[in-house]
Design a protein around this motif. Structure first.
Motif, PDB file in Angstrom:
ATOM      1  N   PRO A 366     -16.267  44.238 -18.251  1.00 51.33           N
ATOM      2  CA  PRO A 366     -15.938  44.817 -19.563  1.00 51.33           C
ATOM      3  C   PRO A 366     -16.135  43.862 -20.726  1.00 51.33           C
ATOM      4  CG  PRO A 366     -14.253  45.363 -17.941  1.00 51.33           C
ATOM      5  CD  PRO A 366     -15.156  44.358 -17.286  1.00 51.33           C
ATOM      6  N   GLU A 401     -18.562  48.610 -19.277  1.00 52.34           N
ATOM      7  CA  GLU A 401     -17.516  49.122 -20.165  1.00 52.34           C
ATOM      8  C   GLU A 401     -17.544  48.401 -21.499  1.00 52.34           C
ATOM      9  OE1 GLU A 401     -12.633  49.668 -20.385  1.00 52.34           O
ATOM     10  OE2 GLU A 401     -13.579  48.878 -18.558  1.00 52.34           O
ATOM     11  N   SER A 403     -14.797  48.446 -24.268  1.00 48.17           N
ATOM     12  CA  SER A 403     -13.445  48.991 -24.366  1.00 48.17           C
ATOM     13  C   SER A 403     -13.084  49.474 -25.772  1.00 48.17           C
ATOM     14  CB  SER A 403     -12.423  47.951 -23.899  1.00 48.17           C
ATOM     15  OG  SER A 403     -12.456  46.811 -24.733  1.00 48.17           O
TER      16      SER A 403
END
Length: 466
Positions: A366, A401, A403
């Motif tokens: 991420p 990802e 976020s």
């Protein structure tokens, strides 16, 4: 006769308008033609110009662990005077009480098992030398390994360079602001270099390796860690090869590799694990950077990046002389608390960022932001030197990802961001798809966020249409 002239003028005017329209047309055909030319012609032509230096077939051995710094600098000087060669450092732990000064035609070869332990005492890096600190030239503590106006220099071998930043340098981040602001103001006011003196009783940390106005540089195979500031920072240098390095984090502002106002640079097969940016391409700060050449013809490929607070790959924010012809491919980013890819500037900078090509990249862990273009990064003077962004091409990039935001492109009313093409970009998880403000000519092809293909109507934007 007058009628004929009027007709000719009308024909020429119409022809010019058609040509202008064709020249400024930005569609998939235009983008693919640019991509084809860039990867199949421009980049190979740049690679031909990047040739690692070679050295005289003479080797000198060093094994003095008691007076290493004094010995190595004397030998470097003498080898250079004698026409060059390789200085081979035997395995062992060496205490380096101050800077190593590289000279022309010398290859400093660190055999496996070598550990260069640089002194943590700032006084060992005096007297001050000319160096660049966050894009501004000053007189300051010498970098750990330093060269100025040298040719054919190399650091090679599988040894370790340890800057030991944790002992003293780490505390300077909280003390540096007055000196930082003073240095920036001196650059803004074009104060003569000899009056920009820092060093003792000041708190601007030196870089790890800084080569200024050097040609034909090779950095290969060694490990470098825990430097006080930016790790590797070539400046105004040309024909640079950086390969198979292992760069490990120290403290904040420990960027991995920051080519600055450099030309013809190849960075490949490196492992970079830093606190701050892994790769940051720079070109000087504000007025102090304007007189110098841009950073151009930079190739970054087959590297493995990890960081904490910075970007895996970024351009800026010190980029006032301009950045162009940047190629990044087949790199892996293993995660960052902030950005995967960032392009940053502010209205104090001036300059340009253009002709950037990235493809075949993976972001495995991420990040907060996938792609971010920002034109208001920590500006503090409130100037109106707006940066020109033009021609960015991204292909075949996957992110696990983002976020906070997958893609964020923030231009300015005064200076839009121009010509961004994104193809086959996948962000598997993100709460926000694409934000684009003051962006002219944005083309998206097969862009997916959360498994959904993003179309024009999905973009949060004030895009200016053609």
């Amino acid at each position: 006769m007058k009628k004929i002239l009027l007709i000719l003028i009308l024909i020429i005017t119409i022809s010019c308008k058609k040509n202008q329209k064709a020249e400024h047309s930005f569609d998939e055909n235009y983008a693919q033609a640019k991509i084809d030319t860039a990867w199949n012609h421009t980049m190979p032509d740049i690679l031909k110009q990047i040739v690692p230096p070679t050295f005289k077939d003479t080797t000198y051995s060093i094994s003095d662990t008691l007076n290493f710094r004094e010995t190595i600098n004397k030998v470097i000087e003498q080898v250079s005077v004698n026409g060059g060669g390789t200085i081979s450092v035997a395995p062992g732990d060496y205490f380096v009480k101050g800077s190593i000064f590289m000279k022309s035609n010398v290859n400093l070869h660190l055999l496996e098992g070598v550990v260069l332990n640089f002194s943590p005492n700032p006084l060992d890096y005096l007297p001050v030398v000319k160096m660049r600190w966050e894009g501004t030239f000053i007189m300051n503590y010498s970098p750990l390994i330093y060269a100025i106006e040298q040719e054919n220099i190399a650091i090679t071998g599988k040894g370790i360079i340890d800057g030991h930043c944790e002992e003293i340098w780490a505390s300077w981040k909280q003390k540096q602001k007055p000196d930082k602001m003073r240095a920036r103001q001196m650059g803004n006011d074009k104060i003569p270099l000899e009056e920009r003196v820092f060093g003792e009783e000041h708190f601007l940390r030196p870089t790890g390796i800084q080569f200024i106005e050097c040609k034909n540089v090779l950095l290969e195979d060694f490990t470098i860690k825990s430097t006080p500031f930016w790790t590797i920072n070539p400046i105004l240098s040309e024909n640079i090869t950086v390969r198979r390095l292992n760069i490990q984090r120290g403290i904040t502002n420990d960027d991995g590799i920051d080519p600055e106002s450099c030309k013809n640079v190849l960075i490949e097969h490196c492992v970079i694990n830093t606190h701050d940016d892994c790769i940051a391409i720079k070109a000087g700060r504000d007025q102090d950077g304007w007189p110098y050449p841009p950073s151009e013809n930079i190739i970054i490929r087959n590297n493995d990046f990890t960081n904490i607070v910075g970007s895996g790959f970024c351009i800026g924010s010190e980029m006032s002389a301009g950045v162009r012809n940047v190629f990044a491919e087949n790199n892996i980013l293993r995660g960052s608390d902030k950005h995967a890819f960032q392009f940053k500037s502010n209205p104090d900078r001036g300059g340009f960022i253009e002709e950037v090509y990235m493809r075949n990249m993976q972001v495995k862990n991420p990040v907060k932001y996938g792609f971010e273009f920002t034109t208001d990064y920590k500006g503090w003077r409130g100037n109106k030197h707006f940066v020109k962004y033009n021609n960015f091409y991204f292909q075949n990039i996957t992110l696990e990802e983002a976020s906070e935001i997958s893609i964020k492109i923030n231009g300015r009313v005064e200076e839009n961001i121009h010509k961004i093409y994104m193809e086959n970009i996948s962000v598997k998880r993100s709460p926000a798809p694409v934000i684009a403000n003051h962006t002219k000519d944005l083309l998206l092809k097969n862009i997916s966020v959360n498994g959904k293909i993003i179309n024009d109507q999905d973009i949060i934007t004030t895009i200016k249409k053609k």
